[in-house]
Design an enzyme around this catalytic site. Structure first.
Site, mmCIF file in Angstrom:
data_model
loop_
_atom_site.group_PDB
_atom_site.id
_atom_site.type_symbol
_atom_site.label_atom_id
_atom_site.label_comp_id
_atom_site.label_asym_id
_atom_site.label_seq_id
_atom_site.Cartn_x
_atom_site.Cartn_y
_atom_site.Cartn_z
ATOM 1 N N ASP A 1 -3.888 -2.690 3.831
ATOM 2 C CA ASP A 1 -4.075 -1.872 2.621
ATOM 3 C C ASP A 1 -5.108 -0.788 2.827
ATOM 4 O O ASP A 1 -5.152 0.197 2.079
ATOM 5 C CB ASP A 1 -4.482 -2.755 1.444
ATOM 6 C CG ASP A 1 -3.293 -3.579 1.008
ATOM 7 O OD1 ASP A 1 -3.038 -4.616 1.648
ATOM 8 O OD2 ASP A 1 -2.609 -3.162 0.070
ATOM 9 N N ALA B 1 0.794 -1.229 0.000
ATOM 10 C CA ALA B 1 0.000 0.000 0.000
ATOM 11 C C ALA B 1 0.836 1.294 0.000
ATOM 12 O O ALA B 1 0.621 2.179 -0.841
ATOM 13 C CB ALA B 1 -0.978 -0.025 1.175
HETATM 14 O O1 MRU Z 1 -1.102 -7.270 -3.375
HETATM 15 P P1 MRU Z 1 -0.002 -6.609 -2.586
HETATM 16 O O2 MRU Z 1 1.286 -7.355 -2.636
HETATM 17 O O3 MRU Z 1 0.141 -5.151 -2.945
HETATM 18 O O4 MRU Z 1 -0.529 -6.686 -1.093
HETATM 19 C C1 MRU Z 1 0.282 -6.155 -0.079
HETATM 20 C C2 MRU Z 1 -0.269 -6.351 1.276
HETATM 21 O O5 MRU Z 1 -1.323 -6.931 1.451
HETATM 22 C C3 MRU Z 1 0.465 -5.723 2.408
HETATM 23 O O6 MRU Z 1 0.279 -6.458 3.573
HETATM 24 C C4 MRU Z 1 -0.087 -4.306 2.624
HETATM 25 O O7 MRU Z 1 -0.049 -3.566 1.439
HETATM 26 C C5 MRU Z 1 0.660 -3.587 3.664
HETATM 27 S S1 MRU Z 1 2.213 -3.026 3.035
HETATM 28 C C6 MRU Z 1 3.086 -2.246 4.227
#
Ligand code: MRU
Length: 369
Positions: free
Chosen positions: A244, A55
């Site tokens: 996210d 995110a």
């Molecule tokens: O699909 P992604 O790899 O973007 O998902 C990422 C996550 O779910 C993380 O846990 C979230 O973005 C937190 S990042 C600090």
């Protein structure tokens, strides 16, 4: 964080080449590739197709995308076009909307000839602030780890389970869920990390395992289904995950599978913490069921990436050719299963009251229904 002897952020502006560079995460852990993003389509593809992900990094990349486009064409029409195109790339991580709104608010009142410089400075500020936020999350999370360590026999590691990659690769630096782990390691507290592989895209296996190995942090990769068993056997002291989008009432969207970990943690009395940078709070929502959940391509489920013994990195199919797959990329953990939110301003209860104690300036916009 360091890769070999070199300190990297996950995104940066290269002053000599005058271009934005990223680590192309699609190739990790097998290859470390740095690529430049030069056009709107580069930035949009990098977010949509997950050359960058996580995110906070999605937000930072979008901010740089606006900045690079303002250098090319700073007209009102292009500002509207760029922000809409970037907003459409991924729906769940609210940092994307947060960063784009921040850029739009800053740039709209400015005359076009001032927009390029202002946008570049703001994109850099988004990145620098993200680093500071995550380091502060690390300090607050460190106290939680220290408390658990104090109740264990001397020298025994604190066992932390994490899901997906909320590491430095998911942010500009430090990571959110990993920042307390890096801080604990630096403070000499023994930690051991259970790394969920995180199907379908295996961000745990590809990215978190790589981060842990690069920093010499004791860890084991586990299949997504192992967490509950390990918790039942007393082999997990705490869970720390990223998010996210977290609503004003404390419901947490994170990578698919997080909810099941929260249920298992609840059943076994294992504290379940969410590392939450404030740009990931969606003050306009209360009920987590209102969070849009991204549906991704079914081939992410039907195939996996890996490296052959020959060294070639490739994708293989794991199911019959005609098998259809469903691929919801995130799920929502209700606030009642979250022990605490680790923010840059401290740790709070997962709920409107706890969040507003730390962020009172959002009292007027924070939804409560
Ligand atoms: O699909 P992604 O790899 O973007 O998902 C990422 C996550 O779910 C993380 O846990 C979230 O973005 C937190 S990042 C600090």
């Amino acid at each position: 964080m360091k890769v070999g002897d070199t300190h990297y952020r996950s995104i940066w502006f290269d002053d000599d080449a005058r271009e934005v560079r990223i680590i192309d995460q699609r190739w990790l852990p097998h290859e470390f590739r740095v690529v430049a993003l030069r056009t709107l389509e580069d930035f949009a593809a990098a977010i949509r197709d997950m050359w960058v992900r996580g995110a906070p990094l999605i937000g930072a990349t979008a901010a740089w995308g606006v900045a690079v486009e303002m250098r090319r064409d700073a007209s009102d029409a292009n500002l509207a076009h760029v922000t809409e195109a970037l907003l459409a790339t991924r729906p769940t991580a609210v940092n994307l909307r947060w960063a784009i709104e921040r850029m739009r608010r800053l740039l709209t009142p400015q005359p076009p000839e001032k927009r390029a410089a202002a946008a570049r400075a703001e994109a850099q500020a988004v990145c620098d602030e993200d680093v500071a936020i995550n380091e502060a999350i690390g300090e607050h999370g460190l106290k939680l780890i220290r408390d658990i360590a104090a109740n264990k026999p001397a020298g025994e590691p604190v066992h932390i389970l994490t899901h997906c990659n909320a590491g430095w690769l998911a942010t500009v630096d430090w990571g959110t869920a990993t920042a307390p782990i890096y801080k604990a390691d630096a403070a000499g507290i023994p930690v051991h990390v259970w790394v969920d592989e995180t199907r379908p895209r295996n961000q745990g296996a590809h990215l978190t395992a790589w981060e842990m190995a690069s920093h010499g942090i004791s860890h084991h990769l586990i299949v997504d289904n192992a967490g509950g068993h390990l918790m039942q056997r007393g082999r997990v002291d705490m869970v720390i995950v990223g998010t996210d989008r977290t609503t004003a009432c404390g419901d947490v969207a994170n990578k698919i599978g997080t909810y099941l970990k929260a249920l298992a943690a609840h059943d076994n009395g294992v504290p379940f913490y969410v590392a939450l940078p404030s740009p990931t709070i969606d003050w306009t929502l209360c009920d987590g069921r209102d969070i849009p959940i991204e549906e991704r391509d079914q081939d992410e489920v039907r195939k996996v990436w890996g490296r052959l013994d020959s060294g070639a990195v490739t994708q293989v199919r794991i199911c019959p050719d005609a098998t259809p797959a469903a691929n919801p990329a995130f799920d929502v953990t209700p606030a009642k299963y979250v022990t605490g939110l680790i923010t840059e301003r401290g740790v709070c209860a997962a709920g409107r009251k706890g969040l507003l104690e730390l962020f009172p300036e959002h009292a007027r916009e924070a939804r409560d229904d």
